[in-house]
Structures are given as C-alpha cells and as structure tokens.
Motif scaffolding. Structure first.
Motif, short mmCIF file in Angstrom:
data_model
loop_
_atom_site.label_atom_id
_atom_site.label_comp_id
_atom_site.label_asym_id
_atom_site.label_seq_id
_atom_site.Cartn_x
_atom_site.Cartn_y
_atom_site.Cartn_z
N PRO A 188 0.83 -1.21 0.00
CA PRO A 188 0.00 0.00 0.00
C PRO A 188 0.87 1.26 0.00
O PRO A 188 2.03 1.22 0.42
CB PRO A 188 -0.80 -0.12 1.30
N PRO A 189 0.35 2.37 -0.49
CA PRO A 189 1.14 3.61 -0.54
C PRO A 189 1.62 4.04 0.83
O PRO A 189 0.90 3.91 1.82
CB PRO A 189 0.13 4.63 -1.11
N ARG A 190 2.85 4.54 0.87
CA ARG A 190 3.42 5.05 2.12
C ARG A 190 3.49 6.57 2.12
O ARG A 190 3.99 7.17 3.06
CB ARG A 190 4.83 4.47 2.31
N THR A 191 3.03 7.18 1.04
CA THR A 191 3.05 8.64 0.92
C THR A 191 1.84 9.08 0.13
O THR A 191 1.27 8.30 -0.65
CB THR A 191 4.33 9.11 0.20
N ARG A 192 1.43 10.31 0.34
CA ARG A 192 0.28 10.83 -0.39
C ARG A 192 0.64 11.19 -1.83
O ARG A 192 -0.24 11.47 -2.64
CB ARG A 192 -0.27 12.07 0.32
N VAL A 193 1.93 11.22 -2.16
CA VAL A 193 2.39 11.54 -3.52
C VAL A 193 2.34 10.27 -4.35
O VAL A 193 3.17 9.38 -4.21
CB VAL A 193 3.81 12.13 -3.51
N LEU A 194 1.35 10.17 -5.25
CA LEU A 194 1.17 8.95 -6.02
C LEU A 194 2.33 8.68 -6.97
O LEU A 194 2.54 7.54 -7.38
CB LEU A 194 -0.15 9.01 -6.80
N ALA A 195 3.08 9.72 -7.33
CA ALA A 195 4.24 9.52 -8.21
C ALA A 195 5.31 8.67 -7.53
O ALA A 195 6.17 8.10 -8.20
CB ALA A 195 4.83 10.87 -8.61
N HIS A 196 5.24 8.56 -6.20
CA HIS A 196 6.22 7.76 -5.48
C HIS A 196 5.74 6.32 -5.29
O HIS A 196 6.50 5.48 -4.82
CB HIS A 196 6.50 8.37 -4.10
N HIS A 197 4.49 6.07 -5.63
CA HIS A 197 3.94 4.73 -5.46
C HIS A 197 4.29 3.90 -6.68
O HIS A 197 3.88 4.20 -7.79
CB HIS A 197 2.42 4.79 -5.28
N GLY A 198 5.03 2.86 -6.48
CA GLY A 198 5.46 2.01 -7.59
C GLY A 198 6.91 1.62 -7.49
O GLY A 198 7.41 0.83 -8.30
N LEU A 199 7.60 2.15 -6.50
CA LEU A 199 9.02 1.84 -6.32
C LEU A 199 9.25 0.33 -6.27
O LEU A 199 10.20 -0.19 -6.86
CB LEU A 199 9.53 2.49 -5.04
N ALA A 200 8.36 -0.38 -5.59
CA ALA A 200 8.56 -1.82 -5.40
C ALA A 200 7.96 -2.67 -6.51
O ALA A 200 8.11 -3.89 -6.49
CB ALA A 200 7.95 -2.24 -4.05
N LEU A 201 7.30 -2.04 -7.49
CA LEU A 201 6.63 -2.85 -8.51
C LEU A 201 7.60 -3.70 -9.34
O LEU A 201 7.31 -4.88 -9.60
CB LEU A 201 5.77 -1.97 -9.42
N PRO A 202 8.74 -3.17 -9.83
CA PRO A 202 9.65 -4.03 -10.60
C PRO A 202 10.07 -5.29 -9.85
O PRO A 202 10.06 -6.39 -10.41
CB PRO A 202 10.84 -3.11 -10.89
N GLY A 203 10.43 -5.13 -8.57
CA GLY A 203 10.79 -6.29 -7.77
C GLY A 203 9.62 -7.24 -7.56
O GLY A 203 9.79 -8.47 -7.56
N PHE A 204 8.44 -6.67 -7.40
CA PHE A 204 7.23 -7.49 -7.25
C PHE A 204 6.99 -8.31 -8.51
O PHE A 204 6.69 -9.51 -8.45
CB PHE A 204 6.04 -6.58 -6.96
N ILE A 205 7.12 -7.67 -9.67
CA ILE A 205 6.90 -8.38 -10.94
C ILE A 205 7.89 -9.54 -11.09
O ILE A 205 7.54 -10.62 -11.56
CB ILE A 205 7.03 -7.41 -12.13
#
Length: 256
Positions: A77-94
């Motif tokens: 889940p997001p850790r910040t209100r800035v949605l541009a920062h949400h996705g850092l972990a997606l490459p590793g998740f994929i």
C-alpha cells in the motif's frame, strides 16, 4: 493495531471486516458504502500505476496489468500521499510474480519506466561550463584524480534483456518493430532529463561502466580503467563527448 491501520486494511482488502462503529449519515448500508469507497481507492491507485508503467501494461495487456496491480497494491500500500512515489517496489514485485514468469524482461521494463519517472522529478542543475571542462581535461597531472558530479536526474539501467529496444518499440515514431527485437540481448541505458524531456540513451559497455563509476563518485582515472576493462575498445573522448553534449556533468572536485 491503530484505527488508521485498520481503516487502511479495510479499504484495500475486501476480505477484511468492516471497521467497528462505521455508520452513514443517511442510514444506508455501511458495508455497501465502504465497498464503493474501496473500489474508488483501488481504481485510483491502479490508474496511477498504469500512468507510471504504460509500456509494462502494453506488454501484458490492460486486463492482466490491472489484476496484477491490484495484488501489488494490497501487498504494498502507498506510504506517501504523492502517487508519483507509489510504484518503487513494482519491478521487484513483478520479478517474483508467478503469472509473469513467462516474461523475464518485464520487471526490467518496469524498472526503466520507474527510473524515467525519477529522472523527471529530479532537481534541476546547470552543466559545467565547456571552458572549465576543457581546462580539466587538458590537465594531465590532475585529471586522473578529478571526481565528476553527475546531473541529479542521471540514472543507469543494466539488463540482461533488450529492455531499451522493447521500450523504444512502444514509443510513437520509433520505427522499431517489436517482433524484430531480440529480447535475449543484454542492453544498458542512461536515463536523464534534458530540459523538460526525459531521455533514454542506449549505452555500450564502456559508457555504461564509466557512468556507473561516476555515479559512485570514483576518481576519473579509475573510472576510465574500469571502462576499459568492460570494453577494451572504449574511447574516453567519445564517452565524455556524450556526457558533455547532454549536460550530464554539473561539477568537478579535483586536488588543488
């Protein structure tokens, strides 16, 4: 567990119980109202990921991407209100997502797209004046000890797959057909902002090694040696010309 954490879990996971004390102003069913709000939250987060990772979505299709993104959002889940920062972990998740195992390059394509976003939002900085660079390059005694300061937006991507070509094939007017891309070929890229545009510049082994060293604040002499080890045909003049042309050197520290 805090009430805030309980609410966050309930919003992202439909299997969670409705938070205690939940009521509605018009006496409608709290469970139904929560379901509507939960759907809106999930759609917003998935939409934000789709905007950050458009090529990743194109490679797997919208239906697959959105299903994967929902699993990701619940796990991260997001850790910040800035949605541009949400996705850092997606490459590793994929990379660890079993349904995507048949596309081993997908995680690195997502990494490229994430790094483009970081370059876009990096700080502004002015390049070193050409005369200053020329003077440093002409000082053979001090040059090996110079430590170049790279532009804040400069990112480096290395991949065992042809992720640069895959990404480029999905850009308008690229002239690259995706069926012509040899995905098993390793590729590297410099990712940086030039003015308001984010650039993805495919790099050979020598330029990749040099850039990695400069990002690690390695002295120029050692950086050149590492680049030559990566590519015996490495031409320092050509590599520096690329960095200078794109304004990627913003400072230099050297012995007085």
């Amino acid at each position: 567990m805090s009430a805030q954490h309980t609410w966050a879990q309930a919003l992202l996971d439909p299997s969670q119980a409705i938070p205690q004390g939940l009521s509605t102003w018009n006496h409608s069913d709290p469970a139904k109202r929560l379901a509507v709000h939960r759907n809106n939250v999930m759609v917003s987060l998935v939409d934000a990921l789709a905007q950050t990772f458009p090529v990743t979505q194109q490679l797997v299709g919208e239906e697959f991407f959105r299903a994967m993104a929902q699993v990701f959002v619940r796990a991260h889940p997001p850790r910040t209100r800035v949605l541009a920062h949400h996705g850092l972990a997606l490459p590793g998740f994929i990379a660890q997502f079993p349904p995507a195992a048949g596309l081993p390059y997908l995680a690195d394509v997502a990494q490229l797209e994430w790094q483009r976003l970081q370059a876009l939002h990096a700080a502004d900085a002015s390049a070193v004046e050409p005369a200053t660079i020329a003077a440093l390059l002409a000082d053979a005694e001090r040059l090996p000890q110079v430590r170049w300061q790279p532009h804040p937006s400069l990112q480096l991507l290395r991949s065992p797959h042809a992720v640069v070509s895959l990404w480029a094939a999905h850009q308008p007017g690229s002239g690259i057909a995706i069926e012509d891309v040899d995905v098993a070929r390793s590729e590297s890229a410099l990712i940086f902002r030039n003015g308001l545009d984010v650039m993805v510049l495919q790099a050979d082994d020598g330029l990749t090694a040099l850039t990695a060293s400069l990002l690690d604040n390695v002295a120029f002499g050692s950086a050149i040696d590492q680049a030559l080890s990566a590519d015996p045909a490495f031409d320092p003049s050509q590599a520096m010309a690329v960095l200078i042309r794109h304004g990627l050197l913003i400072g230099a520290r050297h012995p007085h």
